[in-house]
Design a protein around this motif. Structure first.
Motif, short mmCIF file in Angstrom:
data_model
loop_
_atom_site.label_atom_id
_atom_site.label_comp_id
_atom_site.label_asym_id
_atom_site.label_seq_id
_atom_site.Cartn_x
_atom_site.Cartn_y
_atom_site.Cartn_z
N VAL A 72 -3.67 0.37 1.64
CA VAL A 72 -2.22 0.23 1.73
C VAL A 72 -1.51 0.38 0.52
CG1 VAL A 72 -0.52 -1.32 2.92
CG2 VAL A 72 -2.72 -1.21 4.08
N GLU A 73 -0.49 1.11 0.57
CA GLU A 73 0.25 1.02 -0.72
C GLU A 73 1.45 0.22 -0.32
OE1 GLU A 73 1.21 5.30 -1.90
OE2 GLU A 73 2.40 4.37 -3.53
N LEU A 74 1.82 -0.77 -1.47
CA LEU A 74 2.68 -1.62 -1.44
C LEU A 74 3.66 -1.71 -2.62
CD1 LEU A 74 0.58 -4.63 0.23
CD2 LEU A 74 2.28 -3.21 1.56
N PRO A 75 4.92 -2.20 -2.17
CA PRO A 75 5.84 -2.43 -3.66
C PRO A 75 5.08 -3.62 -4.48
CG PRO A 75 6.99 -2.77 -1.44
CD PRO A 75 5.54 -2.78 -0.93
N ILE A 76 5.28 -3.44 -5.77
CA ILE A 76 4.69 -4.31 -6.71
C ILE A 76 5.00 -5.86 -6.14
CG2 ILE A 76 4.31 -3.22 -8.82
CD1 ILE A 76 6.92 -4.04 -9.83
#
Lengths: 86, 150
Positions: free
Chosen positions: A27-31
Motif C-alpha cells: 500500500v502506498e500512503l502519504p508520509i
C-alpha cells in the motif's frame, strides 16, 4: 514522488485473510501516515472487513502498536484478529 | 527455548529439553484438540501463525518467566497446520528446583501465550469451519476480550 509517499507491506491473517481473500499486499500512503490508515484502506477495498475491524489489532514490524503509530517507508503492518493459540 | 513446528509435539523431547541436574521437578502442560466445542462436534483443528512475531512473543514470555520465577529451564512449543483430535497443539515444559515455581511458571506461560501470541485456530465441523478467538485474547483497547465477545 518518493519523498511524498511511503510504501508499506500489509499482511493479513486468519479471519482477516479469509474475509479480504488476501494474505499480503503493498500500500502506498502519504508520509507520516498512522497505522490505522491501513484499516481504512482495507475497509474501503473489502467492505466485509468493516465488521471485523473493531476487533483487529495491528502490529508494525512484528510488535503490537496502537492505531496512531506513525508508519515509515518499508514498514510491515500486520492485521491481526483476536488470537486463539493454545 | 521456543519453537513453532509443523509435526507432532513429542512429549519425550519436550521433557528431555528441560531436564537439568538442578531441577527437583518438571511441570508439563499439553493443550490437546478436543472433539467438541460449544456443543458442536469438532472434526479437526487447523492452526495458523504469524511465525516471526509469534516466536518473538514466545521468547518475551520465556524472559518474563525467568525474571519472575527461579526455574532451571523452560520450553514452549506450538504446532501449526492441522492438529487432529487428541493430538497436542501446544506443549510447555518447565523444570525448577521446586514444584511451586514449576507449576506457577507453566501456568503463566500458557495463559500469556493464549492472550498475546499471534496464532489462530480454526475449528472444522461436519458442516463448515470457524476461526475462533480466545476469551482472554488481547483486544484493541489493550484489555482482554473477556466478557465482550463469546
Amino acid at each position: 514522488m518518493p519523498s511524498q509517499s511511503i510504501l508499506i507491506t500489509v499482511r493479513l491473517f486468519a479471519s482477516a485473510k479469509e474475509v479480504a481473500k488476501l494474505s499480503e499486499t503493498k500500500v502506498e500512503l502519504p508520509i507520516a501516515s498512522r497505522a490505522g490508515v491501513v484499516l481504512d484502506h482495507l475497509s474501503d477495498s473489502y467492505p466485509a472487513m468493516t465488521k471485523l475491524r473493531p476487533f483487529i489489532r495491528l502490529a508494525v514490524n512484528e510488535a503490537y502498536v496502537d492505531s496512531d503509530f506513525t508508519l515509515h517507508d518499508g514498514d510491515e503492518v500486520a492485521v491481526l484478529p483476536p488470537v486463539s493459540g493454545g | 527455548m521456543v519453537k513453532i513446528v509443523e509435526q507432532s509435539i513429542e512429549t519425550s523431547e519436550l521433557i528431555d529439553s528441560v531436564v537439568s541436574p538442578g531441577a527437583g521437578g518438571i511441570d508439563i502442560f499439553l493443550g490437546t484438540t478436543r472433539n467438541t466445542s460449544k456443543g458442536k462436534d469438532v472434526l479437526t483443528l487447523y492452526y495458523e501463525a504469524y511465525v516471526p512475531m509469534a516466536l518473538k512473543l514466545m521468547g518475551e514470555i520465556e524472559r518474563e518467566v525467568r525474571e519472575r520465577w527461579k526455574i532451571s529451564a523452560i520450553t514452549i512449543i506450538h504446532r501449526i497446520g492441522e492438529v487432529p483430535v487428541t493430538e497436542a497443539s501446544v506443549g510447555i515444559a518447565v523444570a525448577a528446583p521446586h514444584r511451586k515455581e514449576a507449576f506457577e511458571a507453566c501456568r503463566y506461560a500458557i495463559d500469556e501465550l493464549k492472550r498475546r501470541v499471534p496464532i489462530w485456530k480454526k475449528e472444522v465441523y461436519k458442516d463448515g469451519a470457524v476461526w475462533v478467538e480466545n476469551a482472554e485474547a488481547l483486544m484493541k483497547d489493550g484489555g482482554s476480550g473477556e466478557g465482550k465477545r463469546n
